[in-house]
Motif scaffolding. Sequence first.
Motif, PDB file in Angstrom:
ATOM      1  N   LEU A   1       4.948 -16.857  -0.616  1.00 23.11           N
ATOM      2  CA  LEU A   1       4.664 -15.450  -0.362  1.00 23.11           C
ATOM      3  C   LEU A   1       5.681 -14.841   0.601  1.00 23.11           C
ATOM      4  O   LEU A   1       6.097 -13.683   0.436  1.00 23.11           O
ATOM      5  N   THR A   2       6.093 -15.619   1.605  1.00 26.74           N
ATOM      6  CA  THR A   2       7.095 -15.134   2.557  1.00 26.74           C
ATOM      7  C   THR A   2       8.426 -14.879   1.866  1.00 26.74           C
ATOM      8  O   THR A   2       9.092 -13.861   2.100  1.00 26.74           O
ATOM      9  N   LEU A   3       8.825 -15.812   0.991  1.00 24.69           N
ATOM     10  CA  LEU A   3      10.074 -15.654   0.265  1.00 24.69           C
ATOM     11  C   LEU A   3      10.030 -14.438  -0.652  1.00 24.69           C
ATOM     12  O   LEU A   3      10.998 -13.668  -0.737  1.00 24.69           O
ATOM     13  N   TRP A   4       8.892 -14.241  -1.331  1.00 20.32           N
ATOM     14  CA  TRP A   4       8.786 -13.073  -2.212  1.00 20.32           C
ATOM     15  C   TRP A   4       8.896 -11.783  -1.395  1.00 20.32           C
ATOM     16  O   TRP A   4       9.604 -10.847  -1.785  1.00 20.32           O
ATOM     17  N   ARG A   5       8.197 -11.738  -0.264  1.00 22.00           N
ATOM     18  CA  ARG A   5       8.222 -10.533   0.560  1.00 22.00           C
ATOM     19  C   ARG A   5       9.646 -10.213   1.036  1.00 22.00           C
ATOM     20  O   ARG A   5      10.087  -9.056   0.967  1.00 22.00           O
ATOM     21  N   GLN A   6      10.354 -11.223   1.509  1.00 23.43           N
ATOM     22  CA  GLN A   6      11.724 -11.013   1.970  1.00 23.43           C
ATOM     23  C   GLN A   6      12.607 -10.502   0.849  1.00 23.43           C
ATOM     24  O   GLN A   6      13.432  -9.592   1.043  1.00 23.43           O
ATOM     25  N   THR A   7      12.447 -11.091  -0.331  1.00 24.26           N
ATOM     26  CA  THR A   7      13.258 -10.682  -1.470  1.00 24.26           C
ATOM     27  C   THR A   7      12.949  -9.239  -1.874  1.00 24.26           C
ATOM     28  O   THR A   7      13.858  -8.441  -2.153  1.00 24.26           O
TER      29      THR A   7
ATOM     30  N   ALA B   1       1.721  -4.411   0.572  1.00 22.09           N
ATOM     31  CA  ALA B   1       0.509  -4.285   1.372  1.00 22.09           C
ATOM     32  C   ALA B   1      -0.377  -5.518   1.204  1.00 22.09           C
ATOM     33  O   ALA B   1      -0.974  -6.015   2.164  1.00 22.09           O
ATOM     34  N   LEU B   2      -0.451  -6.020  -0.018  1.00 23.57           N
ATOM     35  CA  LEU B   2      -1.225  -7.237  -0.256  1.00 23.57           C
ATOM     36  C   LEU B   2      -0.577  -8.439   0.422  1.00 23.57           C
ATOM     37  O   LEU B   2      -1.264  -9.301   0.972  1.00 23.57           O
ATOM     38  N   SER B   3       0.745  -8.506   0.385  1.00 18.85           N
ATOM     39  CA  SER B   3       1.415  -9.617   1.058  1.00 18.85           C
ATOM     40  C   SER B   3       1.281  -9.495   2.571  1.00 18.85           C
ATOM     41  O   SER B   3       1.244 -10.496   3.284  1.00 18.85           O
ATOM     42  N   ASP B   4       1.178  -8.270   3.097  1.00 21.40           N
ATOM     43  CA  ASP B   4       0.923  -8.075   4.525  1.00 21.40           C
ATOM     44  C   ASP B   4      -0.416  -8.692   4.913  1.00 21.40           C
ATOM     45  O   ASP B   4      -0.563  -9.264   5.998  1.00 21.40           O
ATOM     46  N   ALA B   5      -1.407  -8.547   4.043  1.00 17.69           N
ATOM     47  CA  ALA B   5      -2.736  -9.072   4.327  1.00 17.69           C
ATOM     48  C   ALA B   5      -2.723 -10.597   4.434  1.00 17.69           C
ATOM     49  O   ALA B   5      -3.617 -11.192   5.056  1.00 17.69           O
ATOM     50  N   TRP B   6      -1.717 -11.235   3.844  1.00 16.86           N
ATOM     51  CA  TRP B   6      -1.647 -12.685   3.867  1.00 16.86           C
ATOM     52  C   TRP B   6      -1.547 -13.232   5.291  1.00 16.86           C
ATOM     53  O   TRP B   6      -2.107 -14.295   5.597  1.00 16.86           O
TER      54      TRP B   6
ATOM     55  N   ARG C   1      -8.935  -7.546  -4.218  1.00 12.83           N
ATOM     56  CA  ARG C   1      -7.849  -6.583  -3.974  1.00 12.83           C
ATOM     57  C   ARG C   1      -6.945  -6.450  -5.190  1.00 12.83           C
ATOM     58  O   ARG C   1      -6.449  -5.354  -5.491  1.00 12.83           O
ATOM     59  N   MET C   2      -6.732  -7.547  -5.904  1.00 14.35           N
ATOM     60  CA  MET C   2      -5.941  -7.463  -7.128  1.00 14.35           C
ATOM     61  C   MET C   2      -6.675  -6.642  -8.191  1.00 14.35           C
ATOM     62  O   MET C   2      -6.052  -5.876  -8.936  1.00 14.35           O
ATOM     63  N   ILE C   3      -8.008  -6.789  -8.242  1.00 16.25           N
ATOM     64  CA  ILE C   3      -8.797  -5.980  -9.173  1.00 16.25           C
ATOM     65  C   ILE C   3      -8.627  -4.493  -8.840  1.00 16.25           C
ATOM     66  O   ILE C   3      -8.377  -3.658  -9.722  1.00 16.25           O
ATOM     67  N   ALA C   4      -8.762  -4.151  -7.550  1.00 15.59           N
ATOM     68  CA  ALA C   4      -8.632  -2.755  -7.135  1.00 15.59           C
ATOM     69  C   ALA C   4      -7.240  -2.210  -7.436  1.00 15.59           C
ATOM     70  O   ALA C   4      -7.083  -1.050  -7.854  1.00 15.59           O
ATOM     71  N   LEU C   5      -6.209  -3.051  -7.226  1.00 13.10           N
ATOM     72  CA  LEU C   5      -4.841  -2.618  -7.509  1.00 13.10           C
ATOM     73  C   LEU C   5      -4.660  -2.292  -8.982  1.00 13.10           C
ATOM     74  O   LEU C   5      -4.122  -1.239  -9.346  1.00 13.10           O
ATOM     75  N   ARG C   6      -5.115  -3.189  -9.850  1.00  8.13           N
ATOM     76  CA  ARG C   6      -4.955  -2.937 -11.282  1.00  8.13           C
ATOM     77  C   ARG C   6      -5.769  -1.735 -11.741  1.00  8.13           C
ATOM     78  O   ARG C   6      -5.321  -0.939 -12.575  1.00  8.13           O
ATOM     79  N   GLN C   7      -6.982  -1.630 -11.209  1.00  5.19           N
ATOM     80  CA  GLN C   7      -7.809  -0.476 -11.601  1.00  5.19           C
ATOM     81  C   GLN C   7      -7.143   0.828 -11.169  1.00  5.19           C
ATOM     82  O   GLN C   7      -7.148   1.808 -11.911  1.00  5.19           O
TER      83      GLN C   7
END
Length: 275
Positions: free
Chosen positions: A206-212, A230-235, A265-271
Amino acid sequence: MGRVEQRLYRQQMARRRLGRMVVLMLLIFAAGALTRNAASHLTAETIAQPTATPIAAAYDQTVVSREITLAAETWYAIQTGVFSNEDAAREKAELLSDRGAPGAVVEDGEKWRVFIACYGTETDAASVRQRLGENQRIETYLHRWTCPELQLRLKGMAGQVDVAEAGFTLLLQAARTLRDTASLLDAGELTLTEAREQITALDGQLTLWRQTAQERFGRNPPSPIKELLALSDAWAQIRGNLENQDSKTALSAQLKLEGIGLFGRMIALRQGMGA
């Protein structure tokens, strides 16, 4: 090893392989430097007939429009109570933990639900429910959540689109990892140390994805990337909550709570994106 545990173990191995592929993919992405003056716009819109496209393996700044389908996914939780009072729900969860079935208390509107476990298939959930009923006389119910299918057209540089698509995949995978690590802990298929190693590996991905993502999109990312970031921030908060648990029982309960929360949160994002 029971059938459910065998299935979970196979899923864990497959997830580890997928995790390594995601990390390798992002490392390749990160090897290229984003041209600061290049356009960094990416838009997402629903489409009628999507065509699935694999993630590219190289950073390409060519502007593209890519159609993707994010498949629907349903989780099956074993619920043992719904309470209008949070204290009553937590008391129930503690009683379950004392019996070796760590419970997680999840707020749902003005109610608090107590879950014993959560699985990716109804078959696995039904098998565990049957054992709980026969061996421990625990009355349970099946609670379902479905993350809806989302069809998107992503527009931007190919390397940016790659990162966006990887983010949708990785964050949902993270929720699954939390869920299944809890199940493997409960089944005795993971030690406390091994479970912590799973969390550390997930943190690295997750850290690598966020940096990229930050490198590709700069300070003003488009809306879809803002949502994923924002979701990765919650991590960071999730990781802290997990690190504070000093026993298998406590860690299992927290993993269930955080996994269900991230999936929600993923459900809310997709909705929101599909509205």
